[in-house]
Design an enzyme around this catalytic site. Structure first.
Site, PDB file in Angstrom:
ATOM      1  N   ALA A  70       0.792  -1.231   0.000  1.00 13.22           N
ATOM      2  CA  ALA A  70       0.000   0.000   0.000  1.00 13.22           C
ATOM      3  C   ALA A  70       0.825   1.282   0.000  1.00 13.22           C
ATOM      4  O   ALA A  70       0.252   2.362   0.120  1.00 13.22           O
ATOM      5  CB  ALA A  70      -0.936   0.009   1.214  1.00 13.22           C
ATOM      6  N   ASP A  88       6.609  -8.199   5.367  1.00 13.23           N
ATOM      7  CA  ASP A  88       6.960  -9.079   4.255  1.00 13.23           C
ATOM      8  C   ASP A  88       5.981 -10.236   4.297  1.00 13.23           C
ATOM      9  O   ASP A  88       6.080 -11.105   5.168  1.00 13.23           O
ATOM     10  CB  ASP A  88       8.403  -9.567   4.397  1.00 13.23           C
ATOM     11  CG  ASP A  88       8.841 -10.482   3.258  1.00 13.23           C
ATOM     12  OD1 ASP A  88       7.969 -10.954   2.498  1.00 13.23           O
ATOM     13  OD2 ASP A  88      10.057 -10.735   3.136  1.00 13.23           O
ATOM     14  N   ASN A 106      -2.860  -7.032  -2.049  1.00 10.70           N
ATOM     15  CA  ASN A 106      -2.326  -6.394  -3.243  1.00 10.70           C
ATOM     16  C   ASN A 106      -0.819  -6.596  -3.399  1.00 10.70           C
ATOM     17  O   ASN A 106      -0.286  -6.483  -4.498  1.00 10.70           O
ATOM     18  CB  ASN A 106      -2.632  -4.896  -3.203  1.00 10.70           C
ATOM     19  CG  ASN A 106      -1.900  -4.121  -4.273  1.00 10.70           C
ATOM     20  OD1 ASN A 106      -2.207  -4.231  -5.466  1.00 10.70           O
ATOM     21  ND2 ASN A 106      -0.902  -3.347  -3.873  1.00 10.70           N
ATOM     22  N   SER A 119      -4.267 -10.388 -11.865  1.00 14.33           N
ATOM     23  CA  SER A 119      -3.673  -9.778 -13.049  1.00 14.33           C
ATOM     24  C   SER A 119      -4.168 -10.514 -14.283  1.00 14.33           C
ATOM     25  O   SER A 119      -4.469 -11.716 -14.228  1.00 14.33           O
ATOM     26  CB  SER A 119      -2.146  -9.868 -12.991  1.00 14.33           C
ATOM     27  OG  SER A 119      -1.566  -9.475 -14.223  1.00 14.33           O
ATOM     28  N   TYR A 125       5.852 -14.789 -12.976  1.00  9.78           N
ATOM     29  CA  TYR A 125       4.786 -13.862 -12.592  1.00  9.78           C
ATOM     30  C   TYR A 125       3.431 -14.393 -13.061  1.00  9.78           C
ATOM     31  O   TYR A 125       2.447 -14.374 -12.308  1.00  9.78           O
ATOM     32  CB  TYR A 125       5.055 -12.488 -13.189  1.00  9.78           C
ATOM     33  CG  TYR A 125       4.083 -11.424 -12.734  1.00  9.78           C
ATOM     34  CD1 TYR A 125       4.223 -10.795 -11.502  1.00  9.78           C
ATOM     35  CD2 TYR A 125       3.017 -11.039 -13.554  1.00  9.78           C
ATOM     36  CE1 TYR A 125       3.332  -9.821 -11.084  1.00  9.78           C
ATOM     37  CE2 TYR A 125       2.119 -10.059 -13.144  1.00  9.78           C
ATOM     38  CZ  TYR A 125       2.284  -9.455 -11.909  1.00  9.78           C
ATOM     39  OH  TYR A 125       1.390  -8.491 -11.499  1.00  9.78           O
ATOM     40  N   LYS A 133       0.177 -15.412 -10.653  1.00  4.89           N
ATOM     41  CA  LYS A 133      -1.135 -14.789 -10.737  1.00  4.89           C
ATOM     42  C   LYS A 133      -2.221 -15.789 -11.130  1.00  4.89           C
ATOM     43  O   LYS A 133      -3.387 -15.651 -10.732  1.00  4.89           O
ATOM     44  CB  LYS A 133      -1.096 -13.616 -11.711  1.00  4.89           C
ATOM     45  CG  LYS A 133      -0.303 -12.425 -11.171  1.00  4.89           C
ATOM     46  CD  LYS A 133      -0.868 -11.907  -9.851  1.00  4.89           C
ATOM     47  CE  LYS A 133      -0.166 -10.652  -9.372  1.00  4.89           C
ATOM     48  NZ  LYS A 133      -0.749 -10.113  -8.118  1.00  4.89           N
ATOM     49  N   ILE A 192      -1.818  -1.285 -16.313  1.00  2.00           N
ATOM     50  CA  ILE A 192      -2.001  -0.162 -15.407  1.00  2.00           C
ATOM     51  C   ILE A 192      -0.702   0.632 -15.337  1.00  2.00           C
ATOM     52  O   ILE A 192       0.384   0.052 -15.248  1.00  2.00           O
ATOM     53  CB  ILE A 192      -2.402  -0.649 -13.993  1.00  2.00           C
ATOM     54  CG1 ILE A 192      -3.577  -1.634 -14.069  1.00  2.00           C
ATOM     55  CG2 ILE A 192      -2.745   0.538 -13.104  1.00  2.00           C
ATOM     56  CD1 ILE A 192      -4.864  -1.066 -14.613  1.00  2.00           C
TER      57      ILE A 192
END
Length: 257
Positions: A10, A60, A87, A148, A161, A165, A194
């Site tokens: 955040a 973490d 997130n 994602s 990645y 996701k 994004i």
């Protein structure tokens, strides 16, 4: 009745936009990220200047002790947790061809994006169930995972990645299924292209793709576009649609000829 939200990752980007929207809606917000507290001091100060209740905790999410401490401290200060927004995530440090991906990179990305998200959900779920059994119908907790389009879009230069996701998508389905009987909805918000720090290095490439029509809405997504979907999930109006994926992707998911 005051409500409390935890938002991971955040300090900036999507996570910060989500935290801002929640704060504006009256939530007490715990901003969590891996950065040390001094790097988030300005963010927290700005929240408080706006009259929002906010604090920051260095976390973490790949570490069990950090996860438990985050929830323990939040409950000690505010009581029950109403919303968890998962997130936090990392991209590969090096975009390497699939045939050259290292085990170290694979482990690093999955330990945060997938394992961390799973066990954040698990930790939150246990505490939410206990609080719900004590708090009755007025307590309506929710979990939102930030996924994602990489969950179903193959990028061979960052396979780890994509795998992480894709896993987050299943984590959402699993917890939505398990927690339905407890009255705790779980959602996935799935961002597309994004404009954030994560995409900055390839911004020109994505800009050309957007202009060529890869997304029906021909612009970069903004962090607020994702935050708006999170707020829809938090609103309570989608609770019967638990497990739903909210695509914040400019229409990328549409299959067009």
């Amino acid at each position: 009745m005051e409500r409390t939200a935890i938002v991971t990752g955040a300090r900036r980007g999507i996570g910060l936009a989500v935290a801002e929207e929640l704060a504006q809606a009256g939530f007490r917000v715990v901003l969590a990220a891996v950065s040390p507290p001094q790097e988030a001091a300005g963010v927290v100060a700005r929240f408080r200047e706006n009259g929002w209740t906010a604090e920051y905790q260095s976390v973490d999410i790949s570490k069990v002790e950090d996860r438990r401490d985050l929830f323990d401290r939040t409950e000690e200060r505010y009581g029950k947790i109403d919303v968890l927004v998962n997130n936090a995530g990392v991209a590969p440090q090096v975009r390497a061809d699939l045939l050259e991906m290292t085990q170290e990179s694979f482990d690093r990305v999955l330990s945060v994006n997938l394992r961390g998200t799973f066990f954040m959900c698990q930790e939150a779920a246990g505490r939410m169930i206990a609080a719900k059994r004590q708090g009755g119908a007025l307590y309506t907790p929710r979990i939102i995972n930030i996924g994602s389009i990489s969950a179903y879009t193959a990028s061979v230069s960052r396979g780890e990645y994509c795998i992480s996701k894709a896993g987050v998508s299943m984590v959402t389905s699993l917890f939505a299924s398990r927690l339905a009987e407890e009255g705790i909805p779980v959602f996935e918000v799935r961002p597309g292209i994004i404009l954030t720090d994560m995409t900055a290095a390839v911004q020109e490439k994505y800009q050309r793709m957007i202009e060529a029509g890869i997304t029906p809405i021909r612009r970069f997504g903004r962090p607020k576009d994702v935050a708006d979907c999170v707020m829809a999930a938090v609103s309570g109006r989608l609770d019967f649609a638990t497990g739903q994926v909210l695509n914040a992707d400019g229409g990328f998911h549409l299959r067009r000829l």
